[in-house]
Design an enzyme around this catalytic site. Structure first.
Site, PDB file in Angstrom:
ATOM      1  N   TYR A   1       0.965  -4.171  12.075  1.00  0.00           N
ATOM      2  CA  TYR A   1       0.797  -2.732  11.813  1.00  0.00           C
ATOM      3  C   TYR A   1       1.594  -1.891  12.804  1.00  0.00           C
ATOM      4  O   TYR A   1       2.223  -0.904  12.427  1.00  0.00           O
ATOM      5  CB  TYR A   1      -0.691  -2.356  11.790  1.00  0.00           C
ATOM      6  CG  TYR A   1      -1.361  -2.877  10.534  1.00  0.00           C
ATOM      7  CD1 TYR A   1      -1.554  -4.244  10.346  1.00  0.00           C
ATOM      8  CD2 TYR A   1      -1.756  -2.032   9.512  1.00  0.00           C
ATOM      9  CE1 TYR A   1      -2.127  -4.746   9.188  1.00  0.00           C
ATOM     10  CE2 TYR A   1      -2.340  -2.518   8.354  1.00  0.00           C
ATOM     11  CZ  TYR A   1      -2.519  -3.873   8.199  1.00  0.00           C
ATOM     12  OH  TYR A   1      -3.076  -4.363   7.044  1.00  0.00           O
TER      13      TYR A   1
ATOM     14  N   HIS B   1       0.826  -1.218   0.000  1.00  0.00           N
ATOM     15  CA  HIS B   1       0.000   0.000   0.000  1.00  0.00           C
ATOM     16  C   HIS B   1       0.857   1.264   0.000  1.00  0.00           C
ATOM     17  O   HIS B   1       0.517   2.269   0.627  1.00  0.00           O
ATOM     18  CB  HIS B   1      -0.952   0.020   1.208  1.00  0.00           C
ATOM     19  CG  HIS B   1      -1.945  -1.096   1.221  1.00  0.00           C
ATOM     20  ND1 HIS B   1      -3.214  -0.983   0.713  1.00  0.00           N
ATOM     21  CD2 HIS B   1      -1.848  -2.377   1.687  1.00  0.00           C
ATOM     22  CE1 HIS B   1      -3.866  -2.125   0.866  1.00  0.00           C
ATOM     23  NE2 HIS B   1      -3.058  -2.992   1.454  1.00  0.00           N
TER      24      HIS B   1
ATOM     25  N   ASN C   1     -10.259  -2.951   2.582  1.00  0.00           N
ATOM     26  CA  ASN C   1      -9.974  -2.961   1.150  1.00  0.00           C
ATOM     27  C   ASN C   1     -11.262  -2.722   0.368  1.00  0.00           C
ATOM     28  O   ASN C   1     -12.348  -2.722   0.940  1.00  0.00           O
ATOM     29  CB  ASN C   1      -9.391  -4.317   0.726  1.00  0.00           C
ATOM     30  CG  ASN C   1      -7.900  -4.445   1.034  1.00  0.00           C
ATOM     31  OD1 ASN C   1      -7.213  -3.448   1.264  1.00  0.00           O
ATOM     32  ND2 ASN C   1      -7.415  -5.672   1.047  1.00  0.00           N
TER      33      ASN C   1
HETATM   34 FE1  HDE Z   1      -2.393  -4.776   5.417  1.00  0.00          FE
HETATM   35  N1  HDE Z   1      -0.582  -3.986   5.907  1.00  0.00           N
HETATM   36  N2  HDE Z   1      -1.732  -6.599   5.999  1.00  0.00           N
HETATM   37  N3  HDE Z   1      -4.141  -5.669   4.825  1.00  0.00           N
HETATM   38  N4  HDE Z   1      -3.054  -3.027   4.826  1.00  0.00           N
HETATM   39  C1  HDE Z   1      -0.240  -2.694   5.753  1.00  0.00           C
HETATM   40  O1  HDE Z   1       0.848  -1.387   7.354  1.00  0.00           O
HETATM   41  C2  HDE Z   1      -0.634  -6.823   6.729  1.00  0.00           C
HETATM   42  C3  HDE Z   1      -4.477  -6.974   4.933  1.00  0.00           C
HETATM   43  C4  HDE Z   1      -4.308  -2.720   4.414  1.00  0.00           C
HETATM   44  O2  HDE Z   1      -3.268   3.517   4.002  1.00  0.00           O
HETATM   45  C5  HDE Z   1       1.082  -2.366   6.382  1.00  0.00           C
HETATM   46  O3  HDE Z   1       1.126   0.826   7.670  1.00  0.00           O
HETATM   47  C6  HDE Z   1      -0.570  -8.201   7.121  1.00  0.00           C
HETATM   48  C7  HDE Z   1      -5.886  -7.176   4.722  1.00  0.00           C
HETATM   49  C8  HDE Z   1      -4.397  -1.330   4.050  1.00  0.00           C
HETATM   50  O4  HDE Z   1      -1.582   3.382   5.388  1.00  0.00           O
HETATM   51  C9  HDE Z   1       1.501  -3.694   7.011  1.00  0.00           C
HETATM   52  C10 HDE Z   1      -1.668  -8.801   6.566  1.00  0.00           C
HETATM   53  C11 HDE Z   1      -6.375  -5.928   4.483  1.00  0.00           C
HETATM   54  C12 HDE Z   1      -3.134  -0.809   4.302  1.00  0.00           C
HETATM   55  C13 HDE Z   1       0.346  -4.599   6.635  1.00  0.00           C
HETATM   56  C14 HDE Z   1      -2.391  -7.789   5.876  1.00  0.00           C
HETATM   57  C15 HDE Z   1      -5.273  -5.001   4.541  1.00  0.00           C
HETATM   58  C16 HDE Z   1      -2.316  -1.895   4.781  1.00  0.00           C
HETATM   59  C17 HDE Z   1       2.106  -1.743   5.481  1.00  0.00           C
HETATM   60  C18 HDE Z   1      -2.076 -10.263   6.625  1.00  0.00           C
HETATM   61  C19 HDE Z   1      -7.828  -5.548   4.171  1.00  0.00           C
HETATM   62  C20 HDE Z   1      -2.659   0.601   4.061  1.00  0.00           C
HETATM   63  C21 HDE Z   1       2.227  -0.300   5.929  1.00  0.00           C
HETATM   64  C22 HDE Z   1      -2.131 -10.809   7.917  1.00  0.00           C
HETATM   65  C23 HDE Z   1      -8.742  -5.875   5.224  1.00  0.00           C
HETATM   66  C24 HDE Z   1      -2.975   1.515   5.197  1.00  0.00           C
HETATM   67  C25 HDE Z   1       1.349  -0.173   7.055  1.00  0.00           C
HETATM   68  C26 HDE Z   1      -2.580   2.924   4.841  1.00  0.00           C
HETATM   69  C27 HDE Z   1      -0.990  -1.753   5.159  1.00  0.00           C
HETATM   70  C28 HDE Z   1       0.304  -5.877   7.041  1.00  0.00           C
HETATM   71  C29 HDE Z   1      -3.571  -8.078   5.136  1.00  0.00           C
HETATM   72  C30 HDE Z   1      -5.444  -3.593   4.302  1.00  0.00           C
HETATM   73  C31 HDE Z   1       2.837  -4.249   6.590  1.00  0.00           C
HETATM   74  C32 HDE Z   1       0.527  -8.817   7.940  1.00  0.00           C
HETATM   75  C33 HDE Z   1      -6.657  -8.499   4.801  1.00  0.00           C
HETATM   76  C34 HDE Z   1      -5.603  -0.592   3.531  1.00  0.00           C
HETATM   77  O5  HDE Z   1       1.592  -3.592   8.395  1.00  0.00           O
END
Ligand code: HDE
Length: 684
Positions: free
Chosen positions: A359, A72, A145
């Site tokens: 996060y 993202h 999402n």
């Molecule tokens: Fe994320 N995800 N994600 N994700 N995600 C990040 O956090 C992660 C997942 C989502 O506008 C990171 O600040 C793991 C699902 C959005 O700043 C990180 C897993 C969904 C955003 C991270 C998921 C999301 C992130 C990278 C699986 C939808 C952007 C930078 C267990 C429900 C937020 C940050 C923004 C961002 C980890 C799966 C949505 C690395 C480990 C499912 C919208 O922490």
């Protein structure tokens, strides 16, 4: 249309908020006498290390970047508010939902997932939809999402998924696209991803605007009311102006013509006062429903059809303010799934549980220390009292002696609030400690099929085309074949189409499913974009190609009709200086034709004299303007005299090409535009 009405870009001096006047200083406040030259020993001599002004300026510049998000990375955000339209104190003790009309500020960031920070907006990709609610009881981050399910079931696989999706490690490409071997190699080995594959190959991953897409919390969460009673809940955002996506051929061209298409769209809409708005809906259900449902509600690869548990609308979100500074706000905002408030709780979804670690961890890397909550965009807007102290860049430092609890100083506070403080839902847990996947997560194809059969014919065609396109970019035949071998469990016709599109020798032998798929799940209209589109041209944009000498009335009538419908008109002309109408009026253009292909617009119109159209016919960008609009099933409005251009573009008018000579024609044309595309042309 005025190009840029943001007061912040009016050319005034870029100053820090605390800047006191016109005198340039260093960051230490020392007045600067020369900002053009380094300090030298003689005019042609070496630069001197002593030049503290130069060293400070360069040192700061060298440190301007922070690590981009690992996923993202590319995003765009805006401020706004959330307002309760239907209070639900019976379901949750969350203060923000307690009373109709209650408002809390929000900050919402949309993003693509796989591309790097500078990647194009129209990549085929999932869009992040992250909302930070600044409530009176702390920040609640709903980090969702635009697709209600996910690729994987357990957080353990997330690094593998993202490694496979992003650029390949040896070559460093391709970025911002899944059309490559590593992605499909991994996905084809992960049957649990098949439901999500249907969504990402659908038009959901090429939205026309961030304003025209849905958002989802994805996981099942829990509401807990004041009596401690719990309900399961899934969150939905529904765009007020309906859903809309572009065609793949448009996406490819938009990325070249305007890689910032989505962020520019949000910027323009908010500046024009056309504030993006969504309704927040909830699907609420209890243990009895969860136990009776065909799938496990803790499995993030499954959704609950709206026809089974209706979405109850409880509020609305309006984004009405752009950021003042992109870095300070959009880049530094730190969403954390573990930020929840009393009245809302997690469930044991193993994907969510893993996110709750990730996060916080990622923010420390990106923002450099534990005090990222001191950055204004991340700071709660309610009182905070705790004994955390010091650390890098500590901005809010407590006064006084007491930095531990309990203490006997002052009145002894602050202390924990046993009643009003956050308490976890007291769920009873028993089980063996094992690395394990629940049996109830074993169905991988049933909802993939349900999604596919819920689409219109046109949308099903797009899914097949997208699969053929992506897999055609895969070099290894075994990967293509392995992927197609999943499709018979979803739909036989889809499998046959994709196999044929790839030139395979027939449909490969299907993989053995872990559990026999259910093939008769009822289709859900809510899953289709085309069944949930807008009913007017509101929020959309007409590209109006004009030449000198056009009829004033026809021009005015068209512009007025579009604006009355809540749409925007962008004037495109052979020169950016504009044109002169038959009445002698000078009309400036927003775009020169070379920079404004019709893929940037929801519909197009051409007002031209025969002479003007003949001149346009000699310009390649003008010919493709019409030819592409036609090929993309767009409605086209035409004045008399445009034939030379149409002929040169090879366009033979059909019912989607309308004459707009008179004022009443303009109104009828704009009314038709609500349908967005003349699909009959496509299907013909
Ligand atoms: Fe994320 N995800 N994600 N994700 N995600 C990040 O956090 C992660 C997942 C989502 O506008 C990171 O600040 C793991 C699902 C959005 O700043 C990180 C897993 C969904 C955003 C991270 C998921 C999301 C992130 C990278 C699986 C939808 C952007 C930078 C267990 C429900 C937020 C940050 C923004 C961002 C980890 C799966 C949505 C690395 C480990 C499912 C919208 O922490």
């Amino acid at each position: 249309m005025e190009r840029d009405r943001n007061p912040g870009t009016g050319g005034e001096t870029h100053q820090h908020p605390d800047a006191g006047g016109d005198r340039l200083t260093t960051a230490q406040g020392i007045p600067v006498s020369d900002n053009q030259n380094t300090l030298k020993a003689g005019p042609r001599g070496p630069s001197l290390l002593e030049d503290f002004h130069f060293r400070e300026k360069m040192f700061h510049f060298d440190h301007e970047r922070i690590p981009e998000r690992v996923v993202h990375a590319r995003g765009y955000a805006a401020h706004g508010f959330f307002e309760v339209t239907d209070a639900i104190p019976d379901l949750t003790a969350a203060h923000l939902f307690g009373e109709k009309g209650r408002r809390v500020p929000v900050f919402t960031r949309f993003s693509t997932v796989a591309g790097n920070k500078g990647s194009p907006d129209l990549a085929r990709d999932v869009r992040g939809f992250a909302v930070k609610f600044y409530t009176e009881e702390g920040n609640w981050d709903l980090v969702g999402n635009n697709i209600p399910v996910f690729f994987i079931q357990d957080a353990m696989k997330f690094p593998d998924l993202i490694h496979a999706a992003k650029q390949e490690p040896d070559r460093g490409f391709p970025q911002a696209q899944t059309a490559h071997d590593n992605f499909w190699d991994f996905i084809s080995l992960m049957p649990e991803a098949m439901h999500m594959v249907m969504w990402i190959m659908s038009d959901r991953t090429i939205p026309r605007s961030l304003r025209f897409m849905e958002g989802f919390g994805v996981h099942t969460f829990r509401f807990v009311n004041a009596e401690g009673k719990g309900h399961f809940v899934k969150f939905h955002w529904k765009p007020k102006v309906g859903m809309q996506s572009v065609l793949w051929d448009e996406a490819v061209k938009i990325n070249g013509a305007d890689p910032d298409f989505h962020r520019r769209d949000i910027w323009n809409a908010i500046q024009a006062g056309d504030f993006p708005e969504w309704e927040l809906g909830v699907q609420v259900f209890d243990d009895a429903f969860a136990d009776s449902f065909d799938f496990d509600v803790l499995d993030a690869t499954k959704l609950i059809p709206e026809e089974l548990v209706p979405v109850r609308i409880i509020g609305r979100m309006v984004l009405d303010r752009l950021v003042d500074n992109f870095f300070a706000e959009t880049e530094q905002v730190a969403f954390c799934t573990q930020n929840i408030v009393p009245g809302i709780d997690f469930t044991n979804d193993p994907l969510l549980q893993g996110r709750n670690f990730s996060y916080l961890d990622t923010q420390i890397k990106r923002l450099g220390g534990p005090n990222f909550t001191h950055i204004p965009i991340n700071a709660p807007r309610c009182p905070m009292h705790h004994f955390q102290q010091d650390g890098h860049m500590a901005m809010h430092n407590p006064k006084g002696r007491a930095n531990y609890e309990p203490n006997g100083w002052a009145k002894g506070g602050p202390r924990a609030d046993l009643k009003g403080g956050f308490r976890s839902f007291p769920e009873e847990i028993v089980g063996e400690k094992r690395k394990i996947r629940a049996e109830t997560f074993a169905d991988h194809y049933s909802q993939a099929r349900q999604f596919y059969v819920s689409q219109t014919d046109i949308e099903q065609g797009h899914i097949a085309d997208a699969l053929v396109f992506e897999l055609s970019k895969v070099v290894a035949l075994e990967v293509r074949t392995r992927m197609v071998a999943h499709l018979p469990h979803i739909d036989a016709d889809l499998a046959a189409k994709v196999a044929d599109g790839l030139g395979l020798d027939g449909v490969p032998t299907p993989h053995t499913p872990a559990r026999k798929p259910i093939s008769d799940l009822v289709a859900s209209d809510a899953l289709s974009i085309l069944k949930n589109g807008p009913d007017s041209f509101a929020g959309r944009k007409l590209g109006l190609l004009v030449t000198d000498g056009i009829d004033d009335d026809a021009f005015d009538a068209l512009k007025e009709a579009v604006e009355k419908a809540g749409g925007m008109v962008e004037i495109v002309a052979p020169k950016v200086g504009g044109i002169v109408t038959a009445g002698g009026r000078k009309v400036p253009a927003d775009q020169k034709i070379d920079g404004a292909p019709s893929v940037l617009y929801d519909a197009v119109a051409i007002l031209a004299t025969t002479e003007g159209a003949t001149a346009l016919a000699g310009m390649h960008p003008a010919r493709t303007f019409v030819a592409d609009a036609f090929a993309h099933a767009k409605f086209i409005g035409l004045s008399e005299g445009t034939d030379p251009l149409l002929d040169a573009a090879g366009v033979k008018p059909d019912a989607g090409v309308m004459t707009i000579g008179a004022a009443k024609d303009a109104q009828a044309f704009v009314q038709t535009l609500g349908a967005l595309r003349y699909w009959d042309r496509k299907t013909a």
